[in-house]
Design an enzyme around this catalytic site. Structure first.
Site, PDB file in Angstrom:
ATOM      1  N   HIS A  56       8.646   3.112   1.069  1.00 24.81           N
ATOM      2  CA  HIS A  56       9.075   2.264   2.181  1.00 24.81           C
ATOM      3  C   HIS A  56      10.258   1.405   1.718  1.00 24.81           C
ATOM      4  CE1 HIS A  56       6.111  -0.483   0.128  1.00 24.81           C
ATOM      5  NE2 HIS A  56       7.155  -1.285   0.253  1.00 24.81           N
TER       6      HIS A  56
HETATM    7  P1  TYD Z   1       1.767  -1.521   0.155  1.00 29.70           P
HETATM    8  O1  TYD Z   1       2.853  -2.517   0.110  1.00 29.70           O
HETATM    9  O2  TYD Z   1       1.866  -0.444   1.196  1.00 29.70           O
HETATM   10  O3  TYD Z   1       1.593  -0.855  -1.284  1.00 29.70           O
HETATM   11  P2  TYD Z   1       2.400   0.351  -1.938  1.00 29.70           P
HETATM   12  O4  TYD Z   1       3.748   0.367  -1.318  1.00 29.70           O
HETATM   13  O5  TYD Z   1       2.432   0.058  -3.389  1.00 29.70           O
HETATM   14  O6  TYD Z   1       1.663   1.604  -1.713  1.00 29.70           O
HETATM   15  O7  TYD Z   1       0.390  -2.293   0.306  1.00 29.70           O
HETATM   16  C1  TYD Z   1      -0.864  -1.617   0.236  1.00 29.70           C
HETATM   17  C2  TYD Z   1      -1.878  -2.407   1.036  1.00 29.70           C
HETATM   18  O8  TYD Z   1      -2.019  -3.711   0.496  1.00 29.70           O
HETATM   19  C3  TYD Z   1      -1.508  -2.575   2.509  1.00 29.70           C
HETATM   20  O9  TYD Z   1      -2.696  -2.398   3.279  1.00 29.70           O
HETATM   21  C4  TYD Z   1      -1.053  -4.004   2.618  1.00 29.70           C
HETATM   22  C5  TYD Z   1      -1.781  -4.708   1.495  1.00 29.70           C
HETATM   23  N1  TYD Z   1      -0.995  -5.809   0.914  1.00 29.70           N
HETATM   24  C6  TYD Z   1      -1.337  -7.121   1.181  1.00 29.70           C
HETATM   25  O10 TYD Z   1      -2.292  -7.403   1.919  1.00 29.70           O
HETATM   26  N2  TYD Z   1      -0.600  -8.118   0.623  1.00 29.70           N
HETATM   27  C7  TYD Z   1       0.463  -7.872  -0.190  1.00 29.70           C
HETATM   28  O11 TYD Z   1       1.128  -8.813  -0.685  1.00 29.70           O
HETATM   29  C8  TYD Z   1       0.817  -6.498  -0.441  1.00 29.70           C
HETATM   30  C9  TYD Z   1       1.976  -6.146  -1.311  1.00 29.70           C
HETATM   31  C10 TYD Z   1       0.053  -5.504   0.122  1.00 29.70           C
END
Ligand code: TYD
Length: 140
Positions: A56
């Site tokens: 993303h």
């Molecule tokens: P995401 O940013 O999509 O992780 P990655 O890109 O590493 O796969 O986040 C994964 C999950 O965690 C998503 O459901 C949102 C949650 N999240 C939070 O609640 N707070 C945060 O600060 C972050 C980064 C993620």
């Protein structure tokens, strides 16, 4: 010394490292060692070898990624060019400006990806669709 990795301002940052016979210590101060005030810290760990994180961009969020343990690869894209950076040192950070598509993969065993972020979590700031990211990167 900052080393640019993409034309959009993303760059590698060198952090202070104090080493003596007791080991090493690295410290990061907001707006001093990273180019923004730090509002949020999170870390990604226990990632199986074949899994990819990220995939993303953000509309308006600066982040710094640090391999505080182990190593992993970060493929980054500013809509014009794409490159891959290996993070494997706790005294080095990868600064990503908001509109950077990122994919983290090839996590080693015990790898920990520390992320410093310029703002609180906001799902609405995520750009999950690559075509939408490319469209945004053309207008911004
Ligand atoms: P995401 O940013 O999509 O992780 P990655 O890109 O590493 O796969 O986040 C994964 C999950 O965690 C998503 O459901 C949102 C949650 N999240 C939070 O609640 N707070 C945060 O600060 C972050 C980064 C993620």
């Amino acid at each position: 010394m900052a080393e640019p990795v993409l034309d959009n301002g993303s760059q590698l940052l060198d952090f202070p490292k104090l080493t003596d016979e007791r080991g090493s210590l690295t410290f990061l101060e907001g707006s001093e060692h990273v180019p923004f005030d730090i509002r949020r810290v999170y870390y990604i760990y226990d990632v199986p070898k074949n899994q990819t994180r990220g995939e993303h961009a953000h509309e308006d969020l600066d982040q710094v990624l640090v391999a505080v343990s182990g190593q992993f690869k970060v493929e980054i894209d500013d809509g014009r060019s794409r490159t891959t950076v290996t993070l494997d040192s706790p005294d080095e950070g990868l600064y990503l400006t908001g509109l950077t598509w990122r994919e983290m993969r090839a996590f080693s065993e015990h790898a920990v990806c520390l992320v410093l972020a310029s703002d609180y979590y906001d799902e609405d700031d995520y750009v999950h669709n690559y075509e939408e990211f490319q469209r945004l990167s053309r207008v911004k």
